[in-house]
Design a protein around this motif. Structure first.
Motif, PDB file in Angstrom:
ATOM      1  N   UNK A  87     -62.085 -40.459-109.107  1.00 63.17           N
ATOM      2  CA  UNK A  87     -61.198 -39.500-109.950  1.00 63.17           C
ATOM      3  C   UNK A  87     -61.374 -38.264-109.834  1.00 63.17           C
ATOM      4  N   UNK A  88     -62.645 -37.637-109.499  1.00 62.45           N
ATOM      5  CA  UNK A  88     -62.813 -36.298-109.527  1.00 62.45           C
ATOM      6  C   UNK A  88     -62.629 -35.669-108.036  1.00 62.45           C
ATOM      7  N   UNK A  89     -62.625 -36.784-106.903  1.00 61.00           N
ATOM      8  CA  UNK A  89     -62.288 -36.297-105.704  1.00 61.00           C
ATOM      9  C   UNK A  89     -60.571 -35.918-105.799  1.00 61.00           C
ATOM     10  N   UNK A  90     -59.873 -37.019-106.151  1.00 63.09           N
ATOM     11  CA  UNK A  90     -58.348 -36.626-106.219  1.00 63.09           C
ATOM     12  C   UNK A  90     -58.130 -35.451-107.371  1.00 63.09           C
ATOM     13  N   UNK A  91     -58.811 -35.217-108.339  1.00 60.61           N
ATOM     14  CA  UNK A  91     -58.535 -34.203-109.033  1.00 60.61           C
ATOM     15  C   UNK A  91     -58.781 -32.721-108.476  1.00 60.61           C
ATOM     16  N   UNK A  92     -59.986 -32.861-107.894  1.00 66.84           N
ATOM     17  CA  UNK A  92     -60.485 -31.447-107.441  1.00 66.84           C
ATOM     18  C   UNK A  92     -59.919 -31.289-106.129  1.00 66.84           C
ATOM     19  N   UNK A  93     -59.602 -32.201-105.133  1.00 63.87           N
ATOM     20  CA  UNK A  93     -59.264 -31.929-103.710  1.00 63.87           C
ATOM     21  C   UNK A  93     -58.006 -32.294-103.494  1.00 63.87           C
ATOM     22  N   UNK A  94     -57.365 -33.477-104.171  1.00 61.50           N
ATOM     23  CA  UNK A  94     -56.159 -34.065-103.458  1.00 61.50           C
ATOM     24  C   UNK A  94     -56.423 -35.041-102.630  1.00 61.50           C
ATOM     25  N   UNK A  95     -57.694 -35.573-102.315  1.00 61.22           N
ATOM     26  CA  UNK A  95     -57.806 -36.787-101.298  1.00 61.22           C
ATOM     27  C   UNK A  95     -58.104 -37.910-102.010  1.00 61.22           C
ATOM     28  N   UNK A  96     -57.558 -39.043-101.578  1.00 56.11           N
ATOM     29  CA  UNK A  96     -57.520 -40.493-101.986  1.00 56.11           C
ATOM     30  C   UNK A  96     -58.468 -40.944-101.329  1.00 56.11           C
ATOM     31  N   UNK A  97     -59.806 -41.427-101.937  1.00 57.80           N
ATOM     32  CA  UNK A  97     -60.659 -42.207-101.197  1.00 57.80           C
ATOM     33  C   UNK A  97     -60.984 -43.307-102.140  1.00 57.80           C
ATOM     34  N   UNK A  98     -61.674 -44.504-101.843  1.00 59.28           N
ATOM     35  CA  UNK A  98     -62.124 -45.691-102.819  1.00 59.28           C
ATOM     36  C   UNK A  98     -60.813 -46.296-103.277  1.00 59.28           C
ATOM     37  N   UNK A  99     -59.580 -46.280-102.654  1.00 62.89           N
ATOM     38  CA  UNK A  99     -58.509 -46.972-103.179  1.00 62.89           C
ATOM     39  C   UNK A  99     -57.831 -47.807-102.192  1.00 62.89           C
ATOM     40  N   UNK A 100     -57.310 -49.073-102.450  1.00 58.59           N
ATOM     41  CA  UNK A 100     -56.437 -49.822-101.633  1.00 58.59           C
ATOM     42  C   UNK A 100     -54.947 -49.577-102.131  1.00 58.59           C
ATOM     43  N   UNK A 101     -54.086 -49.310-101.170  1.00 57.25           N
ATOM     44  CA  UNK A 101     -52.733 -49.139-101.438  1.00 57.25           C
ATOM     45  C   UNK A 101     -51.930 -48.163-100.611  1.00 57.25           C
ATOM     46  N   UNK A 102     -50.681 -48.030-100.856  1.00 56.53           N
ATOM     47  CA  UNK A 102     -49.893 -46.848 -99.772  1.00 56.53           C
ATOM     48  C   UNK A 102     -50.019 -45.612-100.313  1.00 56.53           C
ATOM     49  N   UNK A 103     -50.654 -44.984 -99.433  1.00 61.17           N
ATOM     50  CA  UNK A 103     -50.880 -43.354 -99.789  1.00 61.17           C
ATOM     51  C   UNK A 103     -50.528 -42.575 -98.270  1.00 61.17           C
ATOM     52  N   UNK A 104     -49.890 -41.654 -98.762  1.00 59.89           N
ATOM     53  CA  UNK A 104     -49.658 -40.310 -97.879  1.00 59.89           C
ATOM     54  C   UNK A 104     -49.743 -39.020 -98.516  1.00 59.89           C
ATOM     55  N   UNK A 105     -49.385 -38.094 -97.763  1.00 57.90           N
ATOM     56  CA  UNK A 105     -49.798 -36.574 -98.119  1.00 57.90           C
ATOM     57  C   UNK A 105     -48.663 -36.408 -99.486  1.00 57.90           C
ATOM     58  N   UNK A 106     -47.460 -36.834 -99.399  1.00 62.27           N
ATOM     59  CA  UNK A 106     -46.606 -36.838-100.762  1.00 62.27           C
ATOM     60  C   UNK A 106     -46.965 -37.428-101.973  1.00 62.27           C
ATOM     61  N   UNK A 107     -47.394 -38.822-101.686  1.00 65.92           N
ATOM     62  CA  UNK A 107     -47.919 -39.550-102.712  1.00 65.92           C
ATOM     63  C   UNK A 107     -49.120 -39.147-103.311  1.00 65.92           C
ATOM     64  N   UNK A 109     -50.325 -35.963-103.498  1.00 70.35           N
ATOM     65  CA  UNK A 109     -50.068 -34.948-104.185  1.00 70.35           C
ATOM     66  C   UNK A 109     -49.419 -35.256-105.953  1.00 70.35           C
ATOM     67  N   UNK A 110     -48.342 -36.333-105.667  1.00 75.56           N
ATOM     68  CA  UNK A 110     -47.807 -36.603-106.968  1.00 75.56           C
ATOM     69  C   UNK A 110     -49.058 -37.391-107.723  1.00 75.56           C
ATOM     70  N   UNK A 111     -49.861 -37.972-107.272  1.00 78.57           N
ATOM     71  CA  UNK A 111     -50.777 -38.831-107.888  1.00 78.57           C
ATOM     72  C   UNK A 111     -51.776 -37.803-108.551  1.00 78.57           C
ATOM     73  N   UNK A 112     -52.129 -36.700-107.768  1.00 76.57           N
ATOM     74  CA  UNK A 112     -53.192 -35.785-108.157  1.00 76.57           C
ATOM     75  C   UNK A 112     -52.420 -34.942-109.437  1.00 76.57           C
ATOM     76  N   UNK A 113     -51.080 -34.811-109.404  1.00 72.79           N
ATOM     77  CA  UNK A 113     -50.449 -34.054-110.765  1.00 72.79           C
ATOM     78  C   UNK A 113     -50.424 -34.975-111.807  1.00 72.79           C
ATOM     79  N   UNK A 114     -50.047 -36.158-111.700  1.00 75.72           N
ATOM     80  CA  UNK A 114     -50.115 -36.982-112.777  1.00 75.72           C
ATOM     81  C   UNK A 114     -51.536 -37.013-113.305  1.00 75.72           C
ATOM     82  N   UNK A 115     -52.693 -37.449-112.582  1.00 78.66           N
ATOM     83  CA  UNK A 115     -53.932 -37.500-112.938  1.00 78.66           C
ATOM     84  C   UNK A 115     -54.436 -36.101-113.650  1.00 78.66           C
ATOM     85  N   UNK A 116     -53.994 -35.119-113.387  1.00 76.55           N
ATOM     86  CA  UNK A 116     -54.325 -33.725-113.841  1.00 76.55           C
ATOM     87  C   UNK A 116     -53.802 -33.685-115.488  1.00 76.55           C
ATOM     88  N   UNK A 117     -52.542 -34.280-115.385  1.00 75.55           N
ATOM     89  CA  UNK A 117     -51.754 -34.263-116.853  1.00 75.55           C
ATOM     90  C   UNK A 117     -52.204 -35.380-117.504  1.00 75.55           C
TER      91      UNK A 117
END
Length: 264
Positions: A87-107, A109-117
């Motif tokens: 969680x902190x990695x996505x929130x602080x840096x925008x990087x997705x680690x420790x996750x299985x699923x479809x991820x690209x730069x756009x996704x 960034x969207x996921x990070x905005x949602x997490x912060x919200x």
């Protein structure tokens, strides 16, 4: 030699569980693997202005998610720390680690905005159809300083690999002011030049990481090295106080004079 520690009643009630993650990528120039470093805002009470690895404290929602996905016999505290690291990695840096699923730069960034919200990784996982893969984080260390004058964090350190590292990172301006990639030795060199500030645990971990040229070599070392709790202690050497850590835990340098150690 004379050593000093402090009794549990002085620190136990003040301890905050936390997680930190050392994120690797391959060096585009072919050198030693690079790791992501985060320069914290100078105004923060803990490690203000210091350059550290991404991470933060374990939140109640991290424990709830850990309990939800835990199997029989799972170490809930370790699992909650892994959730916090993701969680902190996505929130602080925008990087997705420790996750299985479809991820690209756009996704991402969207996921990070949602997490912060929403502040809850579980909601983000559900929204994007992701599955937490905590086993992708490699246990590296656990630091639990027990000093009366410090904010006390019981911090679990993990390793993660981004491979080619062809990803974008974006600073979280609320806590951090600069993100950059450097080899472990490169970060130590920047500190020696006075270009960044590193606190005692970060310095010791960078020295340990600098022994290896790749994530794979570091992973092999980590899996072969015991993860015992590290609580720095004072030791008198030739009349001078030194801040030390125990032997046998993979660290090539175990301490330094107290007067030069930056502790937070």
């Amino acid at each position: 030699m004379e050593t000093h520690d402090i009794e549990p009643e002085h620190w136990l009630a003040k301890t905050t569980p936390a997680a930190t993650i050392v994120i690797f990528r391959r060096d585009p120039e072919g050198g030693a693997a690079q790791i992501l470093m985060v320069e914290r805002n100078a105004s923060l009470k803990f490690a203000g202005g210091a350059t550290v690895f991404p991470g933060g404290k374990v939140d109640p929602a991290d424990r709830e998610l850990a309990a939800r996905i835990a199997g029989d016999g799972a170490d809930i505290e370790d699992l909650a720390a892994r959730v916090a690291a993701v969680r902190e990695t996505l929130e602080e840096t925008g990087l997705v680690v420790g996750i299985e699923g479809v991820v690209d730069g756009t996704i991402a960034a969207e996921a990070r905005r949602m997490l912060i919200s929403v502040g809850d990784l579980a909601q983000v996982l559900d929204a994007y159809g992701w599955r937490l893969a905590p086993e992708r984080l490699v246990s590296f260390a656990r630091w639990w300083p027990k000093h009366r004058t410090e904010r006390i964090f019981d911090t679990r350190f993990y390793l993660a690999d981004l491979g080619t590292g062809a990803v974008d990172i974006e600073v979280d301006a609320t806590e951090n002011r600069h993100l950059f990639w450097a080899s472990a030795q490169g970060a130590l060199d920047l500190a020696a030049q006075g270009l960044i500030k590193i606190i005692f645990p970060t310095r010791r971990n960078l020295e340990r990481l600098a022994q290896f040229a790749s994530f794979e070599d570091t992973r092999i070392h980590a899996e072969a090295t015991p993860v015992d709790t590290i609580s720095p202690f004072m030791e008198q050497r030739d009349g001078a106080a030194w801040l030390m850590i125990p032997d046998g835990l993979g660290y090539p340098v175990r301490g330094e004079p107290l007067e030069s150690a930056q502790r937070g």
